[in-house]
Scaffold this motif. Structure first.
Motif, PDB file in Angstrom:
ATOM      1  N   MET A 165       0.861  -1.206  -0.192  1.00  0.00           N
ATOM      2  CA  MET A 165      -0.064  -0.022   0.235  1.00  0.00           C
ATOM      3  C   MET A 165       0.911   1.085   0.041  1.00  0.00           C
ATOM      4  O   MET A 165       0.458   2.206  -0.805  1.00  0.00           O
ATOM      5  CB  MET A 165      -0.875  -0.096   1.356  1.00  0.00           C
ATOM      6  CG  MET A 165      -1.623   1.171   1.335  1.00  0.00           C
ATOM      7  SD  MET A 165      -2.983   1.428   0.065  1.00  0.00           S
ATOM      8  CE  MET A 165      -4.250   1.160   1.142  1.00  0.00           C
ATOM      9  N   ILE A 166       1.858   1.235   0.722  1.00  0.00           N
ATOM     10  CA  ILE A 166       2.752   2.619   0.900  1.00  0.00           C
ATOM     11  C   ILE A 166       3.431   2.669  -0.667  1.00  0.00           C
ATOM     12  O   ILE A 166       3.711   3.777  -1.067  1.00  0.00           O
ATOM     13  CB  ILE A 166       3.789   2.097   2.112  1.00  0.00           C
ATOM     14  CG1 ILE A 166       3.136   2.339   3.210  1.00  0.00           C
ATOM     15  CG2 ILE A 166       4.964   3.321   1.738  1.00  0.00           C
ATOM     16  CD1 ILE A 166       3.949   1.865   4.511  1.00  0.00           C
ATOM     17  N   GLU A 167       3.805   1.740  -1.154  1.00  0.00           N
ATOM     18  CA  GLU A 167       4.773   1.608  -2.472  1.00  0.00           C
ATOM     19  C   GLU A 167       3.737   2.084  -3.400  1.00  0.00           C
ATOM     20  O   GLU A 167       4.274   2.897  -4.189  1.00  0.00           O
ATOM     21  CB  GLU A 167       5.116   0.267  -2.546  1.00  0.00           C
ATOM     22  CG  GLU A 167       6.081   0.108  -3.983  1.00  0.00           C
ATOM     23  CD  GLU A 167       6.225  -1.112  -4.503  1.00  0.00           C
ATOM     24  OE1 GLU A 167       6.433  -1.691  -5.606  1.00  0.00           O
ATOM     25  OE2 GLU A 167       6.618  -1.769  -3.339  1.00  0.00           O
ATOM     26  N   THR A 168       2.569   1.692  -3.433  1.00  0.00           N
ATOM     27  CA  THR A 168       1.609   2.052  -4.504  1.00  0.00           C
ATOM     28  C   THR A 168       1.142   3.445  -4.211  1.00  0.00           C
ATOM     29  O   THR A 168       0.916   4.156  -5.382  1.00  0.00           O
ATOM     30  CB  THR A 168       0.306   1.146  -4.609  1.00  0.00           C
ATOM     31  OG1 THR A 168       0.903  -0.355  -4.573  1.00  0.00           O
ATOM     32  CG2 THR A 168      -0.554   1.404  -5.262  1.00  0.00           C
ATOM     33  N   THR A 169       0.810   3.819  -3.120  1.00  0.00           N
ATOM     34  CA  THR A 169       0.660   4.994  -2.868  1.00  0.00           C
ATOM     35  C   THR A 169       1.663   6.070  -3.361  1.00  0.00           C
ATOM     36  O   THR A 169       1.476   7.202  -3.766  1.00  0.00           O
ATOM     37  CB  THR A 169       0.116   5.429  -1.282  1.00  0.00           C
ATOM     38  OG1 THR A 169      -0.587   4.529  -0.903  1.00  0.00           O
ATOM     39  CG2 THR A 169      -0.255   6.765  -0.953  1.00  0.00           C
ATOM     40  N   ALA A 170       2.920   5.742  -2.958  1.00  0.00           N
ATOM     41  CA  ALA A 170       4.006   6.626  -3.488  1.00  0.00           C
ATOM     42  C   ALA A 170       3.875   6.803  -4.859  1.00  0.00           C
ATOM     43  O   ALA A 170       4.136   7.935  -5.570  1.00  0.00           O
ATOM     44  CB  ALA A 170       5.529   6.363  -3.058  1.00  0.00           C
ATOM     45  N   LYS A 171       3.774   5.690  -5.606  1.00  0.00           N
ATOM     46  CA  LYS A 171       3.871   5.761  -7.074  1.00  0.00           C
ATOM     47  C   LYS A 171       2.712   6.523  -7.806  1.00  0.00           C
ATOM     48  O   LYS A 171       2.856   7.381  -8.537  1.00  0.00           O
ATOM     49  CB  LYS A 171       3.782   4.173  -7.582  1.00  0.00           C
ATOM     50  CG  LYS A 171       4.951   3.425  -7.542  1.00  0.00           C
ATOM     51  CD  LYS A 171       4.696   2.076  -8.050  1.00  0.00           C
ATOM     52  CE  LYS A 171       5.786   1.293  -7.928  1.00  0.00           C
ATOM     53  NZ  LYS A 171       5.709  -0.374  -8.270  1.00  0.00           N
ATOM     54  N   LEU A 172       1.534   6.480  -7.047  1.00  0.00           N
ATOM     55  CA  LEU A 172       0.476   7.489  -7.429  1.00  0.00           C
ATOM     56  C   LEU A 172       0.597   8.817  -7.340  1.00  0.00           C
ATOM     57  O   LEU A 172       0.369   9.593  -8.182  1.00  0.00           O
ATOM     58  CB  LEU A 172      -0.792   6.821  -6.590  1.00  0.00           C
ATOM     59  CG  LEU A 172      -2.073   7.567  -6.841  1.00  0.00           C
ATOM     60  CD1 LEU A 172      -2.536   7.705  -8.475  1.00  0.00           C
ATOM     61  CD2 LEU A 172      -3.150   7.173  -5.962  1.00  0.00           C
ATOM     62  N   LYS A 173       1.102   9.069  -6.264  1.00  0.00           N
ATOM     63  CA  LYS A 173       1.662  10.513  -5.884  1.00  0.00           C
ATOM     64  C   LYS A 173       2.779  10.942  -6.899  1.00  0.00           C
ATOM     65  O   LYS A 173       2.431  12.327  -7.605  1.00  0.00           O
ATOM     66  CB  LYS A 173       2.047  10.725  -4.554  1.00  0.00           C
ATOM     67  CG  LYS A 173       2.298  12.109  -4.058  1.00  0.00           C
ATOM     68  CD  LYS A 173       2.671  12.052  -2.635  1.00  0.00           C
ATOM     69  CE  LYS A 173       2.656  13.459  -2.074  1.00  0.00           C
ATOM     70  NZ  LYS A 173       2.615  13.729  -0.648  1.00  0.00           N
ATOM     71  N   GLN A 174       3.588  10.142  -7.195  1.00  0.00           N
ATOM     72  CA  GLN A 174       4.437  10.412  -8.314  1.00  0.00           C
ATOM     73  C   GLN A 174       3.806  10.543  -9.705  1.00  0.00           C
ATOM     74  O   GLN A 174       4.184  11.810 -10.509  1.00  0.00           O
ATOM     75  CB  GLN A 174       5.571   9.350  -8.424  1.00  0.00           C
ATOM     76  CG  GLN A 174       6.643   9.844  -9.159  1.00  0.00           C
ATOM     77  CD  GLN A 174       7.841   8.529  -9.267  1.00  0.00           C
ATOM     78  OE1 GLN A 174       7.466   7.539  -9.155  1.00  0.00           O
ATOM     79  NE2 GLN A 174       8.702   8.894 -10.030  1.00  0.00           N
ATOM     80  N   VAL A 175       2.810  10.032 -10.099  1.00  0.00           N
ATOM     81  CA  VAL A 175       2.240  10.156 -11.296  1.00  0.00           C
ATOM     82  C   VAL A 175       1.515  10.944 -11.265  1.00  0.00           C
ATOM     83  O   VAL A 175       1.446  11.977 -12.233  1.00  0.00           O
ATOM     84  CB  VAL A 175       1.316   8.768 -11.670  1.00  0.00           C
ATOM     85  CG1 VAL A 175       0.410   9.073 -12.601  1.00  0.00           C
ATOM     86  CG2 VAL A 175       2.273   7.332 -12.010  1.00  0.00           C
ATOM     87  N   GLN A 176       0.867  11.533 -10.100  1.00  0.00           N
ATOM     88  CA  GLN A 176      -0.073  12.794 -10.104  1.00  0.00           C
ATOM     89  C   GLN A 176       0.827  14.116 -10.283  1.00  0.00           C
ATOM     90  O   GLN A 176       0.473  15.030 -10.893  1.00  0.00           O
ATOM     91  CB  GLN A 176      -0.850  12.865  -8.752  1.00  0.00           C
ATOM     92  CG  GLN A 176      -1.783  11.758  -8.666  1.00  0.00           C
ATOM     93  CD  GLN A 176      -2.531  11.770  -7.436  1.00  0.00           C
ATOM     94  OE1 GLN A 176      -1.813  12.046  -6.060  1.00  0.00           O
ATOM     95  NE2 GLN A 176      -3.834  11.487  -7.223  1.00  0.00           N
ATOM     96  N   ASN A 177       1.919  13.941  -9.688  1.00  0.00           N
ATOM     97  CA  ASN A 177       2.994  15.040  -9.864  1.00  0.00           C
ATOM     98  C   ASN A 177       3.512  15.146 -11.187  1.00  0.00           C
ATOM     99  O   ASN A 177       3.614  16.525 -11.681  1.00  0.00           O
ATOM    100  CB  ASN A 177       4.312  14.874  -8.868  1.00  0.00           C
ATOM    101  CG  ASN A 177       4.086  15.188  -7.593  1.00  0.00           C
ATOM    102  OD1 ASN A 177       2.948  15.931  -7.183  1.00  0.00           O
ATOM    103  ND2 ASN A 177       4.569  14.600  -6.693  1.00  0.00           N
ATOM    104  N   GLN A 178       3.797  14.231 -11.986  1.00  0.00           N
ATOM    105  CA  GLN A 178       3.899  14.082 -13.440  1.00  0.00           C
ATOM    106  C   GLN A 178       2.878  14.780 -14.327  1.00  0.00           C
ATOM    107  O   GLN A 178       2.955  15.319 -15.168  1.00  0.00           O
ATOM    108  CB  GLN A 178       4.311  12.777 -13.983  1.00  0.00           C
ATOM    109  CG  GLN A 178       5.666  12.313 -13.382  1.00  0.00           C
ATOM    110  CD  GLN A 178       5.872  10.992 -13.772  1.00  0.00           C
ATOM    111  OE1 GLN A 178       5.019  10.157 -13.963  1.00  0.00           O
ATOM    112  NE2 GLN A 178       7.177  10.433 -13.573  1.00  0.00           N
ATOM    113  N   ILE A 179       1.428  14.261 -13.862  1.00  0.00           N
ATOM    114  CA  ILE A 179       0.221  14.961 -14.567  1.00  0.00           C
ATOM    115  C   ILE A 179       0.358  16.445 -14.417  1.00  0.00           C
ATOM    116  O   ILE A 179       0.058  17.097 -15.337  1.00  0.00           O
ATOM    117  CB  ILE A 179      -1.046  14.127 -14.081  1.00  0.00           C
ATOM    118  CG1 ILE A 179      -0.882  12.859 -14.909  1.00  0.00           C
ATOM    119  CG2 ILE A 179      -2.173  14.814 -14.384  1.00  0.00           C
ATOM    120  CD1 ILE A 179      -2.199  11.923 -14.059  1.00  0.00           C
ATOM    121  N   HIS A 180       0.571  16.909 -13.208  1.00  0.00           N
ATOM    122  CA  HIS A 180       0.680  18.251 -13.044  1.00  0.00           C
ATOM    123  C   HIS A 180       1.662  18.868 -14.024  1.00  0.00           C
ATOM    124  O   HIS A 180       1.195  20.020 -14.427  1.00  0.00           O
ATOM    125  CB  HIS A 180       0.560  18.549 -11.726  1.00  0.00           C
ATOM    126  CG  HIS A 180       0.665  19.732 -10.982  1.00  0.00           C
ATOM    127  ND1 HIS A 180      -0.529  20.604 -11.203  1.00  0.00           N
ATOM    128  CD2 HIS A 180       1.600  20.725 -10.727  1.00  0.00           C
ATOM    129  CE1 HIS A 180      -0.300  22.084 -11.031  1.00  0.00           C
ATOM    130  NE2 HIS A 180       1.129  21.987 -10.527  1.00  0.00           N
TER     131      HIS A 180
END
Length: 129
Positions: free
Chosen positions: A17-32
């Protein structure tokens, strides 16, 4: 024995869960970041369009400005816009996949806690320490 297995499973799920959440946050930053890049390219194109073709235009390279033909600048900005759109669609797909994975991990965690109610108490006692 089952208690230890449940505990181990919990910590594995938690790590995932921690790993997936970190990846999601990274993708959201890239989208921004890509959205900003796309918007900047669009606005630059909108500013260049009404200018006459013989207007002196300059391209920023670091701290330097270089004389560029208007057509070259427009082509470059149009390409940046298209590249950003393509990257955004790819990143959006990744975001949806990661959100789905987080949902699955949450369901696995709920299932584990329902199967072993004593595990929730043990975990709470560990977090209090």
């Amino acid at each position: 024995m089952a208690d230890e297995a449940s505990r181990t499973a919990f910590f594995e799920i938690q790590g995932h869960m921690i790993e997936t959440t970190a990846k999601l946050k990274q993708v959201q930053n890239q989208i921004h970041s890509k959205e900003l890049e796309k918007k900047r390219a669009y606005l630059t194109l909108e500013e260049l369009r009404p200018l006459p073709d013989d207007t002196n235009t300059y391209k920023s390279i670091g701290r330097t400005f270089v004389l560029e033909p208007k057509s070259d600048l427009m082509n470059e900005q149009a390409q940046k816009f298209k590249d950003s759109e393509n990257a955004l669609s790819s990143l959006q797909t990744s975001k949806e996949y990661l959100e789905k994975q987080i949902g699955e991990v949450e369901n696995n965690l709920k299932e584990l806690l329902q199967q072993d109610p004593g595990l929730a108490r043990q975990i709470m006692s560990l977090s209090v320490m």
